[in-house]
Design a protein around this motif. Structure first.
Motif, PDB file in Angstrom:
ATOM      1  N   PRO A 171       0.882  -1.042   0.024  1.00 24.03           N
ATOM      2  CA  PRO A 171      -0.011   0.012   0.053  1.00 24.03           C
ATOM      3  C   PRO A 171       0.945   1.346   0.010  1.00 24.03           C
ATOM      4  CG  PRO A 171       0.358  -0.802   2.158  1.00 24.03           C
ATOM      5  CD  PRO A 171       1.201  -1.854   1.301  1.00 24.03           C
ATOM      6  N   ILE A 172       0.549   2.200  -0.878  1.00 24.58           N
ATOM      7  CA  ILE A 172       1.448   3.198  -1.012  1.00 24.58           C
ATOM      8  C   ILE A 172       0.847   4.604  -1.177  1.00 24.58           C
ATOM      9  CG2 ILE A 172       3.132   4.464  -2.576  1.00 24.58           C
ATOM     10  CD1 ILE A 172       3.707   1.528  -3.362  1.00 24.58           C
ATOM     11  N   TYR A 173       1.147   5.429   0.070  1.00 24.53           N
ATOM     12  CA  TYR A 173       0.486   6.805  -0.029  1.00 24.53           C
ATOM     13  C   TYR A 173       1.419   7.984   0.391  1.00 24.53           C
ATOM     14  CZ  TYR A 173      -2.513  10.656   1.462  1.00 24.53           C
ATOM     15  OH  TYR A 173      -3.061  11.827   1.582  1.00 24.53           O
ATOM     16  N   ASP A 187      -2.467   4.576  -3.393  1.00 28.17           N
ATOM     17  CA  ASP A 187      -3.658   4.805  -2.877  1.00 28.17           C
ATOM     18  C   ASP A 187      -3.765   6.437  -2.849  1.00 28.17           C
ATOM     19  OD1 ASP A 187      -5.746   4.898  -1.212  1.00 28.17           O
ATOM     20  OD2 ASP A 187      -4.714   4.649   0.775  1.00 28.17           O
ATOM     21  N   ASN A 236      -7.337   8.927  -2.073  1.00 23.68           N
ATOM     22  CA  ASN A 236      -7.029   8.133  -0.862  1.00 23.68           C
ATOM     23  C   ASN A 236      -8.030   7.357  -0.198  1.00 23.68           C
ATOM     24  OD1 ASN A 236      -6.361   9.170   2.555  1.00 23.68           O
ATOM     25  ND2 ASN A 236      -4.674   7.726   1.198  1.00 23.68           N
ATOM     26  N   GLN A 243      -5.313   2.677   4.381  1.00 25.87           N
ATOM     27  CA  GLN A 243      -4.472   1.271   4.065  1.00 25.87           C
ATOM     28  C   GLN A 243      -5.077  -0.056   3.828  1.00 25.87           C
ATOM     29  OE1 GLN A 243      -1.748   1.344   7.465  1.00 25.87           O
ATOM     30  NE2 GLN A 243      -0.511  -0.600   6.621  1.00 25.87           N
ATOM     31  N   ALA A 251      -6.515  -0.207   0.478  1.00 21.36           N
ATOM     32  CA  ALA A 251      -5.504  -0.304  -0.606  1.00 21.36           C
ATOM     33  C   ALA A 251      -4.971  -1.671  -0.645  1.00 21.36           C
ATOM     34  CB  ALA A 251      -4.394   0.650  -0.161  1.00 21.36           C
ATOM     35  N   ASP A 260       4.389  -2.832   4.215  1.00 19.63           N
ATOM     36  CA  ASP A 260       4.449  -1.362   4.109  1.00 19.63           C
ATOM     37  C   ASP A 260       5.746  -1.182   3.277  1.00 19.63           C
ATOM     38  OD1 ASP A 260       2.401  -1.152   5.835  1.00 19.63           O
ATOM     39  OD2 ASP A 260       3.212  -0.316   7.554  1.00 19.63           O
ATOM     40  N   ASP A 293       7.099   1.791   3.565  1.00 24.06           N
ATOM     41  CA  ASP A 293       8.234   2.833   4.230  1.00 24.06           C
ATOM     42  C   ASP A 293       9.369   2.245   4.678  1.00 24.06           C
ATOM     43  OD1 ASP A 293       7.132   1.563   6.149  1.00 24.06           O
ATOM     44  OD2 ASP A 293       6.259   3.184   7.418  1.00 24.06           O
ATOM     45  N   GLN A 342       9.833   0.297   7.094  1.00 24.35           N
ATOM     46  CA  GLN A 342       9.897   0.301   8.701  1.00 24.35           C
ATOM     47  C   GLN A 342       9.963  -1.309   8.867  1.00 24.35           C
ATOM     48  OE1 GLN A 342       6.291   3.157  10.075  1.00 24.35           O
ATOM     49  NE2 GLN A 342       8.216   2.841  11.599  1.00 24.35           N
ATOM     50  N   ARG A 384       1.940   5.245  20.335  1.00 25.67           N
ATOM     51  CA  ARG A 384       1.596   4.324  19.548  1.00 25.67           C
ATOM     52  C   ARG A 384       1.776   2.909  20.203  1.00 25.67           C
ATOM     53  NH1 ARG A 384       1.903   5.465  14.011  1.00 25.67           N
ATOM     54  NH2 ARG A 384       0.967   3.347  13.980  1.00 25.67           N
ATOM     55  N   ARG A 412      11.126   5.099  10.762  1.00 21.71           N
ATOM     56  CA  ARG A 412      10.713   5.592   9.306  1.00 21.71           C
ATOM     57  C   ARG A 412      12.034   6.228   8.694  1.00 21.71           C
ATOM     58  NH1 ARG A 412       6.877   7.253   5.796  1.00 21.71           N
ATOM     59  NH2 ARG A 412       4.845   5.800   6.123  1.00 21.71           N
ATOM     60  N   GLN A 471       6.744  10.857   6.963  1.00 19.43           N
ATOM     61  CA  GLN A 471       6.149  10.649   8.281  1.00 19.43           C
ATOM     62  C   GLN A 471       5.279   9.739   8.141  1.00 19.43           C
ATOM     63  OE1 GLN A 471       4.591  14.946   8.898  1.00 19.43           O
ATOM     64  NE2 GLN A 471       6.500  15.136  10.210  1.00 19.43           N
ATOM     65  N   SER A 472       4.941   9.195   9.356  1.00 16.06           N
ATOM     66  CA  SER A 472       3.642   8.336   9.578  1.00 16.06           C
ATOM     67  C   SER A 472       2.428   9.116   8.957  1.00 16.06           C
ATOM     68  CB  SER A 472       3.475   8.208  10.910  1.00 16.06           C
ATOM     69  OG  SER A 472       2.288   7.342  11.204  1.00 16.06           O
ATOM     70  N   TYR A 477      -0.434   8.328   9.756  1.00 15.36           N
ATOM     71  CA  TYR A 477      -1.383   8.166  10.937  1.00 15.36           C
ATOM     72  C   TYR A 477      -1.311   9.538  11.858  1.00 15.36           C
ATOM     73  CZ  TYR A 477      -2.987   3.643   9.110  1.00 15.36           C
ATOM     74  OH  TYR A 477      -3.542   2.779   8.045  1.00 15.36           O
ATOM     75  N   LYS A 513      -6.575  10.105  12.818  1.00 18.70           N
ATOM     76  CA  LYS A 513      -6.718   8.930  12.363  1.00 18.70           C
ATOM     77  C   LYS A 513      -6.344   7.570  12.893  1.00 18.70           C
ATOM     78  CE  LYS A 513      -5.286   7.225   7.713  1.00 18.70           C
ATOM     79  NZ  LYS A 513      -4.747   7.596   6.240  1.00 18.70           N
TER      80      LYS A 513
HETATM   81  N1  UDP Z   1      -0.801   3.896   3.736  1.00 27.00           N
HETATM   82  C1  UDP Z   1      -1.682   3.951   2.677  1.00 27.00           C
HETATM   83  N2  UDP Z   1      -3.014   5.037   2.815  1.00 27.00           N
HETATM   84  C2  UDP Z   1      -3.139   5.628   3.841  1.00 27.00           C
HETATM   85  C3  UDP Z   1      -2.189   5.493   5.127  1.00 27.00           C
HETATM   86  C4  UDP Z   1      -1.158   4.935   4.692  1.00 27.00           C
HETATM   87  O1  UDP Z   1      -1.827   3.322   1.448  1.00 27.00           O
HETATM   88  O2  UDP Z   1      -4.148   6.203   3.939  1.00 27.00           O
HETATM   89  C5  UDP Z   1       0.312   3.262   3.448  1.00 27.00           C
HETATM   90  C6  UDP Z   1       1.724   3.941   3.645  1.00 27.00           C
HETATM   91  O3  UDP Z   1       2.264   4.430   2.336  1.00 27.00           O
HETATM   92  C7  UDP Z   1       2.611   2.792   4.308  1.00 27.00           C
HETATM   93  C8  UDP Z   1       1.439   2.068   5.003  1.00 27.00           C
HETATM   94  O4  UDP Z   1       0.278   1.953   4.568  1.00 27.00           O
HETATM   95  O5  UDP Z   1       3.113   2.077   3.158  1.00 27.00           O
HETATM   96  C9  UDP Z   1       1.588   2.170   6.417  1.00 27.00           C
HETATM   97  O6  UDP Z   1       1.590   3.578   6.755  1.00 27.00           O
HETATM   98  P1  UDP Z   1       2.388   4.343   7.853  1.00 27.00           P
HETATM   99  O7  UDP Z   1       3.884   3.979   7.752  1.00 27.00           O
HETATM  100  O8  UDP Z   1       2.158   5.866   7.807  1.00 27.00           O
HETATM  101  O9  UDP Z   1       1.906   3.613   9.232  1.00 27.00           O
HETATM  102  P2  UDP Z   1       2.536   3.475  10.532  1.00 27.00           P
HETATM  103  O10 UDP Z   1       3.912   2.878  10.213  1.00 27.00           O
HETATM  104  O11 UDP Z   1       2.859   4.967  11.127  1.00 27.00           O
HETATM  105  O12 UDP Z   1       1.738   2.735  11.272  1.00 27.00           O
END
Ligand code: UDP
Ligand code: MG
Length: 309
Positions: free
Chosen positions: A13-15, A46, A74, A77, A80, A97, A99, A101, A134, A202, A206-207, A209, A213
């Motif tokens: 999923p890519i946003y 997304d 959008n 996640q 997507a 993900d 990103d 992580q 978190r 990361r 940025q996150s 979320y 959200k």
């Molecule tokens: N993502 C997405 N749509 C959204 C929010 C996030 O596709 O509306 C994707 C984002 O690009 C990433 C993954 O979901 O690949 C996780 O998002 P994020 O790293 O921001 O979440 P966290 O690691 O902070 O829980």
């Protein structure tokens, strides 16, 4: 499924992850090539607004094993990921993900577990690199999902998971809209296990979320897997009405033994009793609403693993 289907699909999923994509695809390609399996990547854009889409197009042009699904806006996640699952053709499907992580290098270990016969393998972030705000709610929510799905995982929210084709197909039959993918998967999976994976801060961006959200997601999670919160209302009503009833017994006892009326006690007893009755009535209504909710979700009533011929 056609005979030229890949064995392994990786859904991303890519946003707005432009900064991560080049190194993500490089590491993915190296890792997946090393497995010796035929693979595909299903990248789901997304509704990115940062140039991720153009970059995805470029990667697709370079390597046709990278497939790109573009959503009109959008959606979030989970939607997507579901969009990606609906296009993935592999016998094994991994979600990850974008990103970085969760390192892509962990994928082969998850797939190895699927090959041992598990339906779902979830990562468990042994060294989670997220803030206290978190991780603390996450601990409670994990217990909650484990309890309602009766699948005791310690890290349902971990974004790297691998599924067997059959489980993905089952998940794709779900039609309700407020969903939380890890809970769906846990609930529909048969043989489920988890393995330790690494987790990094990361490296780019940025996150996605923010606080609102996150709260919205937590609420989706709490209410999407069970009607228990609705059903709790009636129970609380019985509790209040019970207290009111006991207090009125006490007021009557004081009246008989000491002759004086405890006015405050009477008011409080009546208050508790009446609000309890109201909540019991509301609870009854919630019981019907929860049944509508369960029907609308239309989860499979049971899932047969296989039938022996
Ligand atoms: N993502 C997405 N749509 C959204 C929010 C996030 O596709 O509306 C994707 C984002 O690009 C990433 C993954 O979901 O690949 C996780 O998002 P994020 O790293 O921001 O979440 P966290 O690691 O902070 O829980
Ligand atoms: Mg992340």
């Amino acid at each position: 499924m056609s005979s030229d289907s890949p064995t392994l699909s990786v859904v991303l999923p890519i946003y707005n992850e432009q900064a991560a994509l080049d190194s993500l695809f490089e590491r993915l390609t190296t890792t997946l090539d090393a497995t010796g399996m035929a693979w595909e990547v299903v990248a789901v854009d997304d509704g990115s607004t940062d140039g991720s889409r153009e970059l995805l197009r470029a990667h697709r042009a370079r390597d046709p094993r990278i497939r790109v699904v573009v959503l009109v806006r959008n959606f979030g996640q989970s939607p997507a990921l579901y969009a990606g699952f609906s296009r993935a053709r592999g016998r094994f499907v991994v979600m990850l993900d974008a990103d970085l992580q969760n390192p892509p290098e962990d994928i082969p270990r998850l797939v190895e577990k699927l090959e041992q016969g598990y339906d779902m393998v979830s990562g468990r972030r042994a060294t989670r690199q997220d803030s206290f705000f978190r991780t603390a709610p996450s601990r409670w929510l994990n217990r909650y999902i484990s309890a309602v799905t009766r699948v005791p995982l310690s890290d349902h929210g971990c974004a790297i998971k691998a599924f067997r084709r059959e489980l993905v197909d089952r998940m794709l039959t779900l039609t309700h809209r407020c969903r939380y993918l890890p809970a769906d998967a846990a609930m529909l999976g048969g043989r489920v296990t988890e393995i330790d994976v690494s987790h990094a801060g990361r490296p780019h961006g940025q996150s996605k979320y923010g606080p609102i959200k996150l709260i919205r997601t937590a609420f989706d999670l709490i209410t999407s897997v069970t009607a228990a919160p609705l059903q709790a209302i009636g129970l609380f009503g019985w509790f209040l009405a019970g207290i009111g009833f006991l207090m009125s017994l006490w007021v009557a006892y004081v009246r008989v033994t000491q002759g004086d009326i405890n006015q405050m006690g009477t008011v409080v007893a009546v208050f508790f009793f009446l609000s309890g009755c109201q909540l019991v009535a509301t609870g009854l209504m919630c019981e019907y609403i929860s049944r509508i909710y369960i029907e609308v979700q239309a989860r499979p009533y049971y899932v047969i693993q296989e039938e022996l011929e």
